[in-house]
Scaffold this active site. Structure first.
Site, PDB file in Angstrom:
ATOM      1  N   GLU A  62       0.856  -1.194   0.000  1.00  0.00           N
ATOM      2  CA  GLU A  62       0.000   0.000   0.000  1.00  0.00           C
ATOM      3  C   GLU A  62       0.883   1.231   0.000  1.00  0.00           C
ATOM      4  O   GLU A  62       1.858   1.300   0.751  1.00  0.00           O
ATOM      5  CB  GLU A  62      -0.842   0.115   1.297  1.00  0.00           C
ATOM      6  CG  GLU A  62      -1.865  -0.962   1.515  1.00  0.00           C
ATOM      7  CD  GLU A  62      -2.614  -0.796   2.849  1.00  0.00           C
ATOM      8  OE1 GLU A  62      -2.696   0.346   3.380  1.00  0.00           O
ATOM      9  OE2 GLU A  62      -3.105  -1.810   3.351  1.00  0.00           O
TER      10      GLU A  62
ATOM     11  N   GLU B  50     -13.668   5.272   0.890  1.00  0.00           N
ATOM     12  CA  GLU B  50     -14.417   4.262   1.652  1.00  0.00           C
ATOM     13  C   GLU B  50     -15.035   4.894   2.897  1.00  0.00           C
ATOM     14  O   GLU B  50     -14.326   5.271   3.815  1.00  0.00           O
ATOM     15  CB  GLU B  50     -13.470   3.118   2.047  1.00  0.00           C
ATOM     16  CG  GLU B  50     -12.946   2.333   0.861  1.00  0.00           C
ATOM     17  CD  GLU B  50     -11.818   1.387   1.241  1.00  0.00           C
ATOM     18  OE1 GLU B  50     -12.093   0.350   1.862  1.00  0.00           O
ATOM     19  OE2 GLU B  50     -10.646   1.711   0.927  1.00  0.00           O
TER      20      GLU B  50
ATOM     21  N   LYS C 273     -14.548   3.622   6.768  1.00  0.00           N
ATOM     22  CA  LYS C 273     -13.264   3.723   7.465  1.00  0.00           C
ATOM     23  C   LYS C 273     -13.401   4.863   8.469  1.00  0.00           C
ATOM     24  O   LYS C 273     -14.350   5.649   8.413  1.00  0.00           O
ATOM     25  CB  LYS C 273     -12.152   4.003   6.456  1.00  0.00           C
ATOM     26  CG  LYS C 273     -12.026   2.884   5.423  1.00  0.00           C
ATOM     27  CD  LYS C 273     -10.635   2.786   4.874  1.00  0.00           C
ATOM     28  CE  LYS C 273      -9.685   2.276   5.930  1.00  0.00           C
ATOM     29  NZ  LYS C 273      -8.443   1.742   5.362  1.00  0.00           N
TER      30      LYS C 273
ATOM     31  N   GLU D 202      -8.611   8.967   6.326  1.00  0.00           N
ATOM     32  CA  GLU D 202      -8.747   7.537   5.980  1.00  0.00           C
ATOM     33  C   GLU D 202      -9.880   7.267   4.995  1.00  0.00           C
ATOM     34  O   GLU D 202      -9.851   6.284   4.261  1.00  0.00           O
ATOM     35  CB  GLU D 202      -8.950   6.695   7.245  1.00  0.00           C
ATOM     36  CG  GLU D 202      -7.733   6.732   8.160  1.00  0.00           C
ATOM     37  CD  GLU D 202      -7.072   5.384   8.351  1.00  0.00           C
ATOM     38  OE1 GLU D 202      -7.462   4.425   7.670  1.00  0.00           O
ATOM     39  OE2 GLU D 202      -6.167   5.302   9.187  1.00  0.00           O
TER      40      GLU D 202
END
Ligand SMILES: *[C@@H]1O[C@H](CO)[C@@H](O)[C@H](O)[C@H]1NC(C)=O
Ligand SMILES: *[C@@H]1O[C@H](CO)[C@@H](O)[C@H](O)[C@H]1NC(C)=O
Ligand SMILES: *[C@@H]1O[C@H](CO)[C@@H](O)[C@H](O)[C@H]1NC(C)=O
Length: 337
Positions: A258, A310, A313, A318
């Site tokens: 990542e 997302e 999260k 984040e």
């Protein structure tokens, strides 16, 4: 992804399909993480079409999901698949659990999905890690599957990360990493590392030049013995290489499972423009095989985080690492081909 602060052959069918992409593209392209912690994400088959439309040949899926794996059948996209962290104790202590895991999640797809790696555990270093990796590898081998098994670590496995030559594992992680790395070396399997210059920068912006964190300068900013660093990404990767050398594991490659930069949600430097600059610079360097000062000219297999923003999260940056909004509109453009 954890907030880790720095200071401190699958089968004939998939082979055939894979070859239509060309081995060069599959070898050198940049991967993208397919995180699924969103309530509003498109269905998996549309995600696979999106990846293919962008010529993305590698992706990482965090845990097994039959619908997701079915969507990748025959796609030619290589999939790195993780286990749930909660399964680590059972994988480590119970060989029949490992055999069942393989039977449920891999065997049904082994002829149709090109699995790149199986990753046991994400950003956790419990004492069960080594035995869990070994049991899963054995379970795959016992059904004649040669899929490499490894783990994903955050840079908080390092006790010392700066300067890069002084990189060393922490006391807590050291013994577990040492035995795991000996196993990975015996199988010639890379260690997967999550590398986030953003979090190091955001924790202490006064100590860093933004362009150093964004890979947006060709000037050497950090001198470390004979080596010069123009960017924080290389410095982080080399700190992990240094830590591996200190435990006699210098033959092992690092793959970056990542890396990314948030486009919003934070007070510091989390902008669409910075995210666009960072991710394009990473993609360009990976494709150019620049390597790092310690490993010049070496291809670093790398996966951007992540495909989508997302919303499940934690709030803040984040939720804003996506290249795409959930409606499949780009947040900003990265050349992924
Ligand atoms: C994907 O690859 C094909 C064949 O090489 C090429 O024609 C096309 O332009 C590429 N698409 C993107 C989005 O890069
Ligand atoms: C990145 O580099 C370009 C070219 O040097 C420069 O124009 C731009 O301001 C830099 N971006 C940031 C965020 O510093
Ligand atoms: C997709 O979502 C983004 C963010 O919510 C929004 O700005 C954009 O207008 C949407 N695009 C379409 C085509 O609905």
């Amino acid at each position: 992804m954890a907030i880790s602060l720095l200071p401190l052959l699958v089968c004939a069918l998939s082979f055939l399909i894979g070859s239509s992409f060309g081995s060069l593209a599959a070898g050198r392209g940049i991967g993208v993480n397919y995180g699924r912690l969103g309530s509003n994400l498109p269905p998996p088959d549309r995600v696979v079409s999106l990846l293919k439309s962008r010529n993305v040949t590698r992706t990482r899926v965090f845990n097994p999901d039959q619908d997701v794996l079915r969507a990748f059948e025959g796609s030619g996209v290589e999939v790195t698949l993780g286990t749930l962290n909660g399964d680590l104790p059972a994988l480590a202590s119970d060989k029949s659990f490992a055999a069942e895991w393989v039977n449920d999640n891999i065997v049904p797809f082994a002829d149709s999905v090109a699995f790149r790696y199986i990753t046991v555990g994400n950003e956790v270093i419990p004492s069960e890690l080594g035995p869990a990796v070994q049991n899963l590898e054995e379970a795959l081998r016992s059904v004649n599957l040669q899929i490499p098994v490894t783990t994903v670590v955050a840079t908080n496995v390092l006790g010392v990360s700066f300067p890069p030559s002084q990189g060393a594992f922490s006391e807590a992680a050291g013994p577990i990493m040492t035995s795991l790395l000996a196993f990975l070396a015996s199988k010639n399997t890379p260690l997967l590392v999550n590398v986030y210059p953003y979090f190091a920068y955001a924790a202490d912006p006064k100590s860093f030049i933004l362009d150093y964190a964004l890979l947006n300068t060709t000037k050497v900013i950090v001198h470390d013995g004979a080596l010069g660093y123009t960017n924080l990404f290389d410095a982080i990767v080399d700190a992990v290489y240094s830590a591996m050398e200190k435990v006699s594991a210098s033959s092992i490659d690092i793959a970056v499972s990542e890396t990314g930069w948030p486009s919003g949600g934070g007070p510091v430097a989390a902008t669409i423009e910075n995210a666009r600059i960072y991710n394009n610079n990473v993609a360009e360097r990976v494709k150019a095989d620049v390597g790092t000062p310690k490993r010049p000219g070496k291809f670093i297999e790398t996966y951007l985080f992540a495909l989508f923003n997302e919303n499940r999260k934690p709030e803040g940056t984040e939720q804003n690492f996506g290249l795409y909004y959930p409606n499949m509109t780009e947040v900003y453009r990265v050349d992924l081909s």
